[in-house]
Design a protein around this motif. Sequence first.
Motif, short mmCIF file in Angstrom:
data_model
loop_
_atom_site.label_atom_id
_atom_site.label_comp_id
_atom_site.label_asym_id
_atom_site.label_seq_id
_atom_site.Cartn_x
_atom_site.Cartn_y
_atom_site.Cartn_z
N VAL A 1 10.87 -24.90 -12.96
CA VAL A 1 11.51 -24.53 -14.22
C VAL A 1 12.36 -23.27 -14.10
CG1 VAL A 1 9.68 -23.02 -15.11
CG2 VAL A 1 11.08 -24.34 -16.71
N ALA A 2 12.08 -22.41 -13.11
CA ALA A 2 12.78 -21.12 -13.00
C ALA A 2 14.30 -21.24 -12.94
CB ALA A 2 12.24 -20.35 -11.80
N PRO A 3 14.87 -22.20 -12.20
CA PRO A 3 16.33 -22.26 -12.13
C PRO A 3 17.00 -22.77 -13.40
CG PRO A 3 15.27 -23.40 -10.27
CD PRO A 3 14.23 -23.19 -11.31
N THR A 4 16.23 -23.26 -14.37
CA THR A 4 16.79 -23.89 -15.57
C THR A 4 16.81 -22.90 -16.73
OG1 THR A 4 14.74 -24.69 -16.58
CG2 THR A 4 15.66 -25.99 -14.76
N ALA A 5 17.38 -23.35 -17.85
CA ALA A 5 17.36 -22.56 -19.09
C ALA A 5 16.43 -23.18 -20.12
CB ALA A 5 18.77 -22.45 -19.65
N SER A 6 15.61 -24.15 -19.70
CA SER A 6 14.71 -24.86 -20.62
C SER A 6 13.59 -23.94 -21.10
CB SER A 6 14.12 -26.09 -19.94
OG SER A 6 15.14 -26.98 -19.55
N THR A 7 13.28 -24.03 -22.38
CA THR A 7 12.20 -23.22 -22.96
C THR A 7 10.85 -23.64 -22.36
OG1 THR A 7 13.42 -23.00 -25.03
CG2 THR A 7 11.05 -22.57 -25.11
N VAL A 8 10.03 -22.65 -22.06
CA VAL A 8 8.72 -22.88 -21.44
C VAL A 8 7.63 -22.44 -22.41
CG1 VAL A 8 7.23 -22.42 -19.45
CG2 VAL A 8 9.72 -22.44 -19.17
N LEU A 9 6.64 -23.29 -22.61
CA LEU A 9 5.48 -22.96 -23.44
C LEU A 9 4.27 -22.82 -22.53
CD1 LEU A 9 3.94 -22.57 -26.05
CD2 LEU A 9 3.92 -25.05 -26.38
N VAL A 10 3.79 -21.59 -22.39
CA VAL A 10 2.68 -21.28 -21.50
C VAL A 10 1.39 -21.27 -22.30
CG1 VAL A 10 1.74 -19.66 -19.80
CG2 VAL A 10 4.22 -19.85 -20.10
N TYR A 11 0.47 -22.15 -21.92
CA TYR A 11 -0.85 -22.18 -22.54
C TYR A 11 -1.87 -21.51 -21.61
CZ TYR A 11 0.19 -25.42 -26.38
OH TYR A 11 0.66 -26.00 -27.52
N GLY A 12 -2.81 -20.79 -22.18
CA GLY A 12 -3.86 -20.19 -21.37
C GLY A 12 -4.75 -19.30 -22.19
N GLU A 13 -6.03 -19.26 -21.84
CA GLU A 13 -6.95 -18.38 -22.52
C GLU A 13 -6.58 -16.92 -22.24
OE1 GLU A 13 -10.88 -19.32 -21.20
OE2 GLU A 13 -10.78 -21.41 -21.84
N SER A 14 -7.12 -16.02 -23.03
CA SER A 14 -6.87 -14.59 -22.82
C SER A 14 -7.34 -14.20 -21.42
CB SER A 14 -7.61 -13.76 -23.87
OG SER A 14 -7.11 -14.02 -25.16
N GLY A 15 -6.48 -13.46 -20.72
CA GLY A 15 -6.85 -12.98 -19.39
C GLY A 15 -6.48 -13.90 -18.25
N THR A 16 -5.75 -15.00 -18.51
CA THR A 16 -5.39 -15.93 -17.43
C THR A 16 -4.07 -15.58 -16.76
OG1 THR A 16 -4.47 -17.43 -19.11
CG2 THR A 16 -6.70 -17.90 -18.31
N GLY A 17 -3.29 -14.64 -17.33
CA GLY A 17 -2.07 -14.22 -16.68
C GLY A 17 -0.81 -14.86 -17.22
N LYS A 18 -0.72 -15.00 -18.54
CA LYS A 18 0.45 -15.67 -19.13
C LYS A 18 1.73 -14.86 -18.91
CE LYS A 18 -1.63 -16.20 -23.17
NZ LYS A 18 -3.03 -15.88 -22.85
N GLU A 19 1.63 -13.53 -19.05
CA GLU A 19 2.83 -12.72 -18.83
C GLU A 19 3.23 -12.71 -17.36
OE1 GLU A 19 4.67 -8.24 -19.60
OE2 GLU A 19 2.92 -8.91 -20.75
N LEU A 20 2.24 -12.77 -16.46
CA LEU A 20 2.58 -12.85 -15.03
C LEU A 20 3.38 -14.12 -14.74
CD1 LEU A 20 -0.73 -11.76 -13.23
CD2 LEU A 20 1.22 -10.37 -13.90
N ALA A 21 3.00 -15.22 -15.38
CA ALA A 21 3.73 -16.48 -15.19
C ALA A 21 5.15 -16.34 -15.70
CB ALA A 21 3.00 -17.62 -15.90
N ALA A 22 5.30 -15.70 -16.87
CA ALA A 22 6.64 -15.51 -17.43
C ALA A 22 7.50 -14.65 -16.51
CB ALA A 22 6.54 -14.88 -18.81
N ARG A 23 6.91 -13.60 -15.95
CA ARG A 23 7.67 -12.72 -15.03
C ARG A 23 8.04 -13.46 -13.75
NH1 ARG A 23 8.08 -7.43 -16.30
NH2 ARG A 23 6.81 -6.67 -18.04
#
Length: 475
Positions: free
Chosen positions: A158-180
């Motif tokens: 997904v990184a090379p695209t401009a498509s919106t990404v919806l990240v699911y995960g419990e608290s503490g799983t690293g959602k912001e790390l995935a976004a970065r």
Amino acid sequence: MNILVVDDEAVIREGLSRILEGSGYQVETAKSGIVAIPLLQKQEFDLIITDLKMPGMSGFEVLDTVKTLQPGVPVIMITGFATVETAVEAMRRGTVDYLVKPFAPDQILEKVKLALEQRKLPPEDLFLKNELQCHQGFDLFVGQSPEMQKVYRRILQVAPTASTVLVYGESGTGKELAARAIHNNSPRRDRPFVAVDCTALAETLLESELFGHVRGAFTGAVQTKTGLFKVADGGTLFLDEVSNISLSTQAKLLRVLQERKVTPIGGTQPVPFDVHLVVASNKNLKTMVAEGTFREDLFFRLNIIPLDLPPLRERKGDVPLLARHYLEKFVGEMGKDIRGISQEAMQFLERYPFPGNVRELVNCIERAVVLTPGELVQLEDLELGDTVASGRDDTEGDDEFGGLVPQNVEDLKEMKRQIRDKSVEGVEKAFVINALKKTQGNISRAAEETGMLRPNFQTMLKRLGISVKDYFGKT
């Protein structure tokens, strides 16, 4: 598993043989690199452990020989003459780990286990690991489990695209790390990465932060403020916990995403923007749509590329990797003389469910580094609630919470949410059945009279497993 130990000291060879064979490994030994060569030529090994400084042939030369005769076999380097330079050189030349003498049995067994786990990765996962090393942003992730391999693949897709990404995960799983990681591997990596916690701001402040405002738009607006949609222009905008946005703000957000223009509060001129939008939620947005607390049209706008982050309890094979990684990190930061984690403590960590996920594990290891008086982190040093303090594994207990006790406010919130969701299901069933009774099974009227949209009402019926036809066939 067959392991070759190469060391010029007999006491080291014998000690390693005893430790490894005691754990079920087959062990061959060689007193020098020269003696090791014919062994490498006539039989296959799963792992090589070699001393660095030996007469006649150094550990680096043994490493080069292994690359030639048995490419792909991991090598652990051991030495009694450690320097930063030799450690860096050993890792640069391809050793999977580096260990300083003297070392505890638990240390070598842990490193052997990790090296062999890497050896067992299928070829496609080894390829992926090499690919990750060529990309940016994955250094903050620790994990080789199949569940995390799926996450890495999706991020790279997904990184090379401009498509919106919806990240699911419990608290503490690293959602912001995935976004970065998505941002750092995208063509936008040199542009801004802007993160917004939708939970931390009140409704009016959140709208002001996202869309901006003009001077005098409301009390306290003493100067014009640029919204974060425009601040992130050309880069990535990350909206964390998007499920907490109010319905009125959801409507405004939907319009902004549809038009790709944002109008500051109090302004009249829409401003175009170009951002890669990544949003995250620890709640199921489909369920919220069914409950009428999240707009269905906004959900469809956001749910283009879903990315599920597994909880730590579903990626148990990564616990030793994570524990070791953060142990080294905190030991280095605090200057403590701690060499590893005892076998008993590590086994407990592998069994523990970690309701707070990676964040809870990180806190646990940091606390252990502060409190550990010796060279190994022991079971009592972990202090994961009464479970460890008593020296017993209450995670397998039969009390009303399954032995789990919240360790911090995030754990408490998650446990309350799970209990609430389970108890609310009965109320929801009574709610929809009562509505259907009043309307003789007419879904459209039932939805209208309860103030819900018909698609949302139908979704709730499906989620609760209620068939209108079957139900009224019994009355």
